[in-house]
Design a protein around this motif. Structure first.
Motif, PDB file in Angstrom:
ATOM      1  N   LEU A  74       0.843  -1.184   0.000  1.00 28.70           N
ATOM      2  CA  LEU A  74       0.000   0.000   0.000  1.00 28.70           C
ATOM      3  C   LEU A  74       0.879   1.235   0.000  1.00 28.70           C
ATOM      4  CD1 LEU A  74      -3.037   0.671   0.152  1.00 28.70           C
ATOM      5  CD2 LEU A  74      -2.822   0.696   2.624  1.00 28.70           C
ATOM      6  N   LEU A  75       0.658   2.120  -0.929  1.00 29.03           N
ATOM      7  CA  LEU A  75       1.415   3.364  -0.985  1.00 29.03           C
ATOM      8  C   LEU A  75       1.018   4.272   0.171  1.00 29.03           C
ATOM      9  CD1 LEU A  75       1.236   4.070  -4.829  1.00 29.03           C
ATOM     10  CD2 LEU A  75       3.110   3.036  -3.529  1.00 29.03           C
ATOM     11  N   GLY A  76       1.937   5.155   0.551  1.00 29.50           N
ATOM     12  CA  GLY A  76       1.646   6.129   1.598  1.00 29.50           C
ATOM     13  C   GLY A  76       2.079   5.710   2.982  1.00 29.50           C
ATOM     14  N   MET A  77       2.839   4.598   3.087  1.00 29.76           N
ATOM     15  CA  MET A  77       3.233   4.072   4.391  1.00 29.76           C
ATOM     16  C   MET A  77       4.727   4.201   4.668  1.00 29.76           C
ATOM     17  SD  MET A  77       0.898   0.646   4.707  1.00 29.76           S
ATOM     18  CE  MET A  77       1.418   0.368   6.386  1.00 29.76           C
ATOM     19  N   ASP A  78       5.433   4.963   3.850  1.00 29.76           N
ATOM     20  CA  ASP A  78       6.857   5.162   4.101  1.00 29.76           C
ATOM     21  C   ASP A  78       7.045   6.042   5.336  1.00 29.76           C
ATOM     22  OD1 ASP A  78       7.758   3.537   2.069  1.00 29.76           O
ATOM     23  OD2 ASP A  78       7.998   5.166   0.627  1.00 29.76           O
ATOM     24  N   PRO A  79       8.219   5.996   5.935  1.00 24.52           N
ATOM     25  CA  PRO A  79       8.440   6.688   7.214  1.00 24.52           C
ATOM     26  C   PRO A  79       8.023   8.158   7.253  1.00 24.52           C
ATOM     27  CG  PRO A  79      10.294   5.273   6.746  1.00 24.52           C
ATOM     28  CD  PRO A  79       9.411   5.232   5.536  1.00 24.52           C
ATOM     29  N   LYS A  80       8.232   8.888   6.179  1.00 25.58           N
ATOM     30  CA  LYS A  80       7.957  10.334   6.187  1.00 25.58           C
ATOM     31  C   LYS A  80       6.686  10.717   5.433  1.00 25.58           C
ATOM     32  CE  LYS A  80      11.996  11.354   8.127  1.00 25.58           C
ATOM     33  NZ  LYS A  80      12.181  11.950   9.395  1.00 25.58           N
ATOM     34  N   ASP A  81       5.892   9.736   4.997  1.00 22.20           N
ATOM     35  CA  ASP A  81       4.660  10.048   4.260  1.00 22.20           C
ATOM     36  C   ASP A  81       3.645  10.748   5.150  1.00 22.20           C
ATOM     37  OD1 ASP A  81       5.618   9.017   1.892  1.00 22.20           O
ATOM     38  OD2 ASP A  81       4.585   7.093   2.070  1.00 22.20           O
ATOM     39  N   SER A  82       2.754  11.488   4.522  1.00 26.89           N
ATOM     40  CA  SER A  82       1.724  12.242   5.236  1.00 26.89           C
ATOM     41  C   SER A  82       0.709  11.310   5.898  1.00 26.89           C
ATOM     42  CB  SER A  82       0.987  13.171   4.270  1.00 26.89           C
ATOM     43  OG  SER A  82      -0.170  13.705   4.880  1.00 26.89           O
ATOM     44  N   VAL A  83       0.529  11.471   7.203  1.00 26.84           N
ATOM     45  CA  VAL A  83      -0.467  10.651   7.893  1.00 26.84           C
ATOM     46  C   VAL A  83      -1.873  11.170   7.624  1.00 26.84           C
ATOM     47  CG1 VAL A  83       1.125   9.866   9.669  1.00 26.84           C
ATOM     48  CG2 VAL A  83      -0.233  11.901  10.091  1.00 26.84           C
ATOM     49  N   LYS A  84      -2.007  12.453   7.360  1.00 31.60           N
ATOM     50  CA  LYS A  84      -3.334  13.024   7.080  1.00 31.60           C
ATOM     51  C   LYS A  84      -3.900  12.456   5.786  1.00 31.60           C
ATOM     52  CE  LYS A  84      -2.400  17.191   9.671  1.00 31.60           C
ATOM     53  NZ  LYS A  84      -2.108  18.615   9.651  1.00 31.60           N
ATOM     54  N   VAL A  85      -3.051  12.342   4.783  1.00 32.63           N
ATOM     55  CA  VAL A  85      -3.479  11.756   3.513  1.00 32.63           C
ATOM     56  C   VAL A  85      -3.759  10.269   3.709  1.00 32.63           C
ATOM     57  CG1 VAL A  85      -2.738  11.179   1.166  1.00 32.63           C
ATOM     58  CG2 VAL A  85      -2.266  13.449   2.102  1.00 32.63           C
ATOM     59  N   PHE A  86      -2.854   9.570   4.379  1.00 32.65           N
ATOM     60  CA  PHE A  86      -3.010   8.129   4.569  1.00 32.65           C
ATOM     61  C   PHE A  86      -4.266   7.800   5.371  1.00 32.65           C
ATOM     62  CE2 PHE A  86      -2.094   3.969   6.456  1.00 32.65           C
ATOM     63  CZ  PHE A  86      -1.860   3.259   5.287  1.00 32.65           C
TER      64      PHE A  86
END
Length: 151
Positions: A74-86
């Motif tokens: 699943l995209l969006g789960m990298d360490p610095k990705d936005s939690v608001k978007v995820f």
């Protein structure tokens, strides 16, 4: 409704293996936590991971014990990705998300307080945080750490 958030198990150092797979200790701890969840009747309808080797291996161990054997990148789960978007992508039907710091800690804080920097929980490699919802609010239902295996 429940969701499960997991920090991947302990991985090998980058200088030992640049792909950073799980270490033997990390694998043992994740296997123990997964077996404990199975014993207590926890199941996951879907298990998602970031695509990084250590998260993928952790997700597979959990899926083999409490899932259907399948895992999903699943995209969006990298360490610095936005939690608001995820957070807009989350499924609360017993889905498990296996990722990294600081993303997992920020995500749980954001869901429970609306502030990703609230520091609600301190994840440990291989630990599982269950977030539950009463339909209006999210709250921590429980947190299982690998230390349960050393009792």
């Amino acid at each position: 409704m429940s969701m499960y958030f997991v920090q991947h198990g302990i991985a090998l150092a980058k200088d030992v293996d640049p792909n950073r797979p799980l270490s033997a200790e990390g694998r043992r701890e994740v296997e123990c936590v997964a077996a404990y969840l199975k014993k207590t009747g926890v199941t996951a309808s879907r298990i998602c991971h970031s695509g990084k080797t250590r998260a993928m291996e952790t997700a597979q161990i959990f899926s083999d014990q409490i899932g259907d054997g399948n895992i999903y990148k699943l995209l969006g789960m990298d360490p610095k990705d936005s939690v608001k978007v995820f957070a807009t992508l989350l499924e609360s039907n017993h889905t498990m998300y296996v990722g990294h710091l600081p993303h997992m800690e920020k995500l749980v804080s954001y869901l429970t307080t609306g502030n990703e920097d609230a520091g609600v929980v301190k994840f440990i490699n291989g630990g599982v945080v269950c977030i539950e919802s009463d339909g209006e609010n999210f709250y921590i239902g429980w947190y299982l750490k690998p230390a349960i295996c050393n009792v």
